[in-house]
Design a protein around this motif. Structure first.
Motif, PDB file in Angstrom:
ATOM      1  N   LYS A   1       4.999   7.982  16.863  1.00 24.67           N
ATOM      2  CA  LYS A   1       4.598   8.050  18.275  1.00 24.67           C
ATOM      3  C   LYS A   1       5.344   9.171  18.983  1.00 24.67           C
ATOM      4  N   GLN A   2       6.657   9.253  18.722  1.00 26.69           N
ATOM      5  CA  GLN A   2       7.464  10.280  19.376  1.00 26.69           C
ATOM      6  C   GLN A   2       7.034  11.681  18.944  1.00 26.69           C
ATOM      7  N   ALA A   3       6.749  11.845  17.671  1.00 26.26           N
ATOM      8  CA  ALA A   3       6.334  13.164  17.179  1.00 26.26           C
ATOM      9  C   ALA A   3       5.006  13.578  17.779  1.00 26.26           C
ATOM     10  N   ILE A   4       4.078  12.654  17.883  1.00 23.17           N
ATOM     11  CA  ILE A   4       2.761  12.962  18.453  1.00 23.17           C
ATOM     12  C   ILE A   4       2.882  13.255  19.942  1.00 23.17           C
ATOM     13  N   SER A   5       3.702  12.487  20.650  1.00 27.16           N
ATOM     14  CA  SER A   5       3.875  12.745  22.083  1.00 27.16           C
ATOM     15  C   SER A   5       4.590  14.075  22.328  1.00 27.16           C
TER      16      SER A   5
ATOM     17  N   THR B   1       1.906   3.226   6.296  1.00 27.22           N
ATOM     18  CA  THR B   1       0.686   3.097   5.497  1.00 27.22           C
ATOM     19  C   THR B   1      -0.574   3.360   6.307  1.00 27.22           C
ATOM     20  N   GLY B   2      -0.451   3.351   7.619  1.00 27.40           N
ATOM     21  CA  GLY B   2      -1.621   3.526   8.468  1.00 27.40           C
ATOM     22  C   GLY B   2      -2.146   2.190   8.977  1.00 27.40           C
TER      23      GLY B   2
ATOM     24  N   LYS C   1       0.832  -1.194   0.000  1.00 30.55           N
ATOM     25  CA  LYS C   1       0.000   0.000   0.000  1.00 30.55           C
ATOM     26  C   LYS C   1       0.870   1.247   0.000  1.00 30.55           C
ATOM     27  N   PRO C   2       0.373   2.311  -0.592  1.00 23.42           N
ATOM     28  CA  PRO C   2       1.141   3.562  -0.557  1.00 23.42           C
ATOM     29  C   PRO C   2       1.140   4.156   0.854  1.00 23.42           C
ATOM     30  N   ALA C   3       2.155   4.923   1.141  1.00 22.87           N
ATOM     31  CA  ALA C   3       2.278   5.542   2.461  1.00 22.87           C
ATOM     32  C   ALA C   3       1.200   6.602   2.649  1.00 22.87           C
ATOM     33  N   ARG C   4       0.599   6.620   3.837  1.00 26.41           N
ATOM     34  CA  ARG C   4      -0.371   7.663   4.182  1.00 26.41           C
ATOM     35  C   ARG C   4       0.283   8.763   5.006  1.00 26.41           C
ATOM     36  N   TYR C   5       1.359   8.407   5.703  1.00 26.19           N
ATOM     37  CA  TYR C   5       2.042   9.361   6.576  1.00 26.19           C
ATOM     38  C   TYR C   5       3.537   9.291   6.298  1.00 26.19           C
ATOM     39  N   GLN C   6       4.181  10.453   6.293  1.00 27.19           N
ATOM     40  CA  GLN C   6       5.618  10.495   6.029  1.00 27.19           C
ATOM     41  C   GLN C   6       6.230  11.685   6.748  1.00 27.19           C
TER      42      GLN C   6
ATOM     43  N   GLU D   1      -2.161  14.733  11.438  1.00 28.80           N
ATOM     44  CA  GLU D   1      -2.479  15.309  10.128  1.00 28.80           C
ATOM     45  C   GLU D   1      -1.263  15.995   9.488  1.00 28.80           C
ATOM     46  N   HIS D   2      -0.329  16.437  10.313  1.00 31.48           N
ATOM     47  CA  HIS D   2       0.879  17.094   9.813  1.00 31.48           C
ATOM     48  C   HIS D   2       1.699  16.164   8.921  1.00 31.48           C
TER      49      HIS D   2
END
Length: 108
Positions: free
Chosen positions: A62-66, A52-53, A39-44, A72-73
């Motif tokens: 996880k680290q970026a969100i925490s 891919t999600g 599947k194509p990547a959904r997040y990068q 969405e970024h």
């Protein structure tokens, strides 16, 4: 992985391939087929890590969100494919002004 362990695994795989009649080309085509079904990547992220999600969220995300970043970024922008509109062809044979000074004037 140590060189000895690697050689041992290769020998085991070669033995099993002979046992089941699997040729290296069969293996290569199966691997290539799996790659085309990914599947194509959904997040990068900016360094090229992607997800891919599906499955567990990767550590980098996880680290970026925490750290306060929003999911969405990291969404990969999926622009709809650009469809070329068919160009109309003009039949100049029926143009009453073709070749006249009026047709050669430029709009200012």
């Amino acid at each position: 992985m140590g060189e000895r362990k690697r050689d041992s695994i290769i020998a085991y795989l070669r033995h099993r391939m002979e046992e089941y009649g699997i040729e290296p080309d069969d293996l290569a085509s199966a691997i290539a087929g799996n790659q085309t079904r990914q599947k194509p990547a959904r997040y990068q992220n900016a360094t090229g890590d992607n997800w891919t999600g599906d499955g567990e969220m990767p550590q980098w995300l996880k680290q970026a969100i925490s750290a306060g970043q929003r999911l969405e970024h990291f969404e990969v922008a999926s622009a709809p494919p650009v469809q070329e509109s068919p160009r109309k062809t003009i039949d100049w044979r029926d143009d009453p002004f073709a070749g006249s000074p009026l047709a050669r004037q430029h709009a200012d």
